[in-house]
Motif scaffolding. Structure first.
Motif, short mmCIF file in Angstrom:
data_model
loop_
_atom_site.label_atom_id
_atom_site.label_comp_id
_atom_site.label_asym_id
_atom_site.label_seq_id
_atom_site.Cartn_x
_atom_site.Cartn_y
_atom_site.Cartn_z
N SER A 1 5.80 -4.57 -8.66
CA SER A 1 6.51 -3.31 -8.86
C SER A 1 8.00 -3.60 -9.01
O SER A 1 8.59 -4.35 -8.22
N SER A 2 8.62 -3.01 -10.01
CA SER A 2 10.06 -3.21 -10.24
C SER A 2 10.88 -2.03 -9.72
O SER A 2 12.02 -1.85 -10.12
N VAL A 3 10.29 -1.23 -8.82
CA VAL A 3 11.01 -0.08 -8.27
C VAL A 3 12.21 -0.55 -7.46
O VAL A 3 13.32 -0.01 -7.57
N ALA A 4 12.03 -1.57 -6.63
CA ALA A 4 13.10 -2.01 -5.73
C ALA A 4 13.96 -3.10 -6.35
O ALA A 4 15.15 -3.20 -6.04
N GLU A 5 13.39 -3.95 -7.21
CA GLU A 5 14.14 -5.05 -7.81
C GLU A 5 13.56 -5.38 -9.17
O GLU A 5 12.39 -5.11 -9.43
N PRO A 6 14.38 -5.96 -10.06
CA PRO A 6 13.90 -6.26 -11.41
C PRO A 6 12.75 -7.27 -11.40
O PRO A 6 12.69 -8.16 -10.56
N VAL A 7 11.84 -7.11 -12.35
CA VAL A 7 10.72 -8.03 -12.54
C VAL A 7 10.70 -8.43 -14.01
O VAL A 7 10.82 -7.58 -14.89
N ASP B 1 0.81 -1.22 0.00
CA ASP B 1 0.00 0.00 0.00
C ASP B 1 0.84 1.27 0.00
O ASP B 1 0.42 2.30 -0.54
N ASP B 2 2.03 1.23 0.62
CA ASP B 2 2.86 2.44 0.70
C ASP B 2 3.72 2.66 -0.55
O ASP B 2 4.45 3.64 -0.64
N ASP B 3 3.64 1.76 -1.52
CA ASP B 3 4.32 1.94 -2.80
C ASP B 3 3.37 2.69 -3.72
O ASP B 3 2.60 2.09 -4.49
N LEU B 4 3.40 4.02 -3.64
CA LEU B 4 2.41 4.83 -4.34
C LEU B 4 2.50 4.68 -5.86
O LEU B 4 1.48 4.56 -6.54
N ALA B 5 3.72 4.68 -6.38
CA ALA B 5 3.87 4.51 -7.83
C ALA B 5 3.42 3.12 -8.26
O ALA B 5 2.75 2.96 -9.29
#
Length: 346
Positions: free
Chosen positions: A135-141, A88-92
């Motif tokens: 989400s791939s913000v923190a790590e590749p997907v 939920d806190d991953d807004l993007a």
């Protein structure tokens, strides 16, 4: 996609609407009726993802009705297919998640309309369908499919990111809905072709899927695109491996059916040349399409006339072709095979 009307004032409304902009009636999509229906403003059967995913669906009556979201509310049949989503806190990530769920609802609507199964993994843990929207913000997907689990990199919902990849990979078309249609095509190969009487004919048309997949992809990306694939495959990526050829052809079949049915629902009629599609016959397929489904020849004739008109309209607006692909006799033969497999299920 059909054209919908408000049940109160009969004004035009769209598949994604949760309110009629003419009379203000609250609307929701009833999957069992395949229709947008008028509901109370506080309708308790609304999906728990109404806010976080802009979902306007009602709960199913079937097994998916017991599925719950992160906040404990019950999920509709489309949202219940999602196994993993961003925090939920991953807004993007959550913004991209809402876009992906919107595309998935359109996919599920079409699959229901065609009559294809969408058995949730929660119901069939071994063979069922599930989506990991990550989400791939923190790590590749890596977008892909594995044994019924469709994984989507939510960055594909970001227009600049998706366009950069499209150019980098020299692709003429790349959308979130296109990804979903392609990846679920892999699952339908498992469900509808593997281990069935269709398998031998599949190998005649698409090749032997037992070819080493990783080796095939390495070889595919290790050489320039060239043009040798253009007469036999709907896209360059389709030439990588028979599984990818099936998934690409299946996705294009869904593109074509959805667009032609939408055009028909809106009263769009386009005349075109009388094309000879005899090379795309269904000889040796053994199974005829359901009598209530338009024949593949009719579908192809309608589509080719429509896509030429749509491409011409796009060019008039200074845009690239809406459908930048070439349907050769070999591709049409493969697509007819998909059509027969799909309609045999119905």
């Amino acid at each position: 996609m059909r054209a919908f009307a408000c049940g109160t004032c009969r004004s035009l409304v769209f598949f994604d609407n949760d309110r009629c902009l003419t009379c203000g009636s609250s609307l929701a999509y009833d999957r069992g009726r395949q229709d947008l229906v008028v509901v109370a403003a506080d309708e308790p059967r609304r999906c728990a993802n109404r806010v976080i995913a802009n979902c306007n669906w009602l709960l199913d009556d079937g097994p998916s009705a017991v599925a719950t979201g992160s906040a404990g509310g019950r999920l509709c049949g489309s949202c219940a297919l999602t196994r993993t989503r961003p925090a939920d806190d991953d807004l993007a990530g959550m913004a991209a998640f809402a876009l992906a769920e919107g595309a998935k609802r359109r996919l599920v609507y079409q699959l229901d309309h065609i009559g294809l199964p969408t058995t949730p993994r929660a119901v069939d843990p071994e063979h069922g369908l599930a989506f990991d929207l990550l989400s791939s913000v923190a790590e590749p997907v890596t977008t892909g499919h594995a044994s019924g689990v469709v994984t989507i990199d939510l960055a594909e919902g970001d227009d600049p990111h998706r366009e950069a990849l499209r150019v980098q990979l020299a692709e003429p078309y790349r959308t979130m809905l296109g990804h979903l249609r392609h990846e679920i095509g892999h699952w339908y190969w498992d469900v509808l072709v593997d281990g069935t009487p269709f398998l031998d004919r599949f190998r005649e048309l698409f090749g032997n899927e037992q070819r080493d997949y990783a080796e095939a992809l390495q070889e595919h990306y290790g050489k320039p695109p060239g043009i040798d694939w253009m007469d036999t495959h709907v896209s360059h990526y389709a030439a990588a491996h028979p599984w990818e050829d099936w998934a690409e052809t299946f996705a294009h079949y869904l593109h074509i059916r959805d667009t032609t049915e939408t055009a028909a629902a809106w009263g769009v009629r386009v005349g075109g040349p009388d094309l000879d599609l005899s090379l795309a016959s269904n000889a040796n397929l053994d199974v005829e399409p359901d009598e209530h489904v338009a024949t593949f020849e009719e579908l192809a004739q309608s589509w080719i006339a429509l896509e030429m008109a749509l491409n011409a309209l796009n060019r008039s607006m200074g845009k690239d072709d809406l459908y930048p692909f070439r349907l050769t006799p070999a591709v049409l033969t493969k697509m007819r095979f998909v059509h027969v497999v799909v309609t045999s299920v119905r």
